[in-house]
Design an enzyme around this catalytic site. Structure first.
Site: not given
Length: 227
Positions: A53, A127
């Site tokens: 992420h 993301c």
């Protein structure tokens, strides 16, 4: 027309110095903060793969993109390097920009209107796609390729990434659950209650998604659409 005087040059120098001071005050670093989604990254990262992420840090806050079930902003902010549920790995400087906090806020709210929570997809819009897009728009640079390499590989062979890996980077929004009445029948369904809530406060729900009490993240207000 007369020759320029010394005072004219002094005024020009003062204006230049003032502009430089303003630009210096507004200058901020753009930093990519990277997190591990799984301990396996410690072994696979050496092969150029991992499940990561990432968030973009600007003006002292970090911005990321996560999934939920509603057609409103999935962009959120947290304190830098503290995105919940993930393990911070490293920070990568991407460059600097001269943009005041108010200008950046307008920019990120515009981005929020392009990144709704229900459009999150592990392969095509995750993301890391979000942070890459922000980095490109702000600095003209892309994030390092290794951060989102697994998604690119998965786009060619989706069987490599099972559906169970489509994790969200934000906490799920609580859903309304039907509750039993005294006569044993269920009350209004969750979807009906949600529709009622949206009809009562549609404008706010359209532009702002509030985190649950005690949440470590805050969703970004979505820029209103111009008719």
């Amino acid at each position: 027309m007369g020759e320029p005087t010394t005072s004219d040059y002094d005024d020009d120098d003062a204006n230049i110095n003032m502009n430089n001071t303003i630009n210096s005050c507004n200058e901020t670093q753009v930093v990519l903060n990277v997190y591990d989604l799984t301990p396996m990254n410690n072994y696979t990262v050496w092969l150029g793969f991992g499940i990561f992420h990432s968030g973009i840090e600007v003006h002292g806050m970090e911005y990321g993109f996560g999934a939920h079930d509603f057609p409103i902003s999935g962009v959120f902010e947290v304190e830098p390097k503290t995105c919940p549920d993930f393990s911070y790995r490293c920070s990568i400087p991407l460059g600097s920009i001269s943009m005041p906090p108010s200008g950046f806020r307008t920019f990120i709210e515009s981005m929020a209107s392009e990144y709704h929570g229900d459009t999150y997809h592990l392969i095509s819009k995750n993301c890391n796609h979000f942070t890459d897009d922000i980095s490109w728009r702000l600095t003209g640079k892309r994030i390092p390729g290794w951060i989102n390499r697994l998604a690119r590989v998965g786009s060619f062979c989706s069987c490599l990434l099972p559906e169970s890996l489509q994790v969200t980077t934000v906490k799920q929004i609580p859903e309304f659950q039907p509750c039993a009445e005294e006569d044993g029948t269920a009350s209004m369904s969750g979807s009906s209650e949600l529709e009622l809530s949206e009809s009562e406060d549609a404008e706010q729900d359209k532009h702002l998604l509030s985190p649950a009490p005690g949440s470590e993240i805050a969703f970004i207000k979505e820029a209103p659409k111009v008719n």
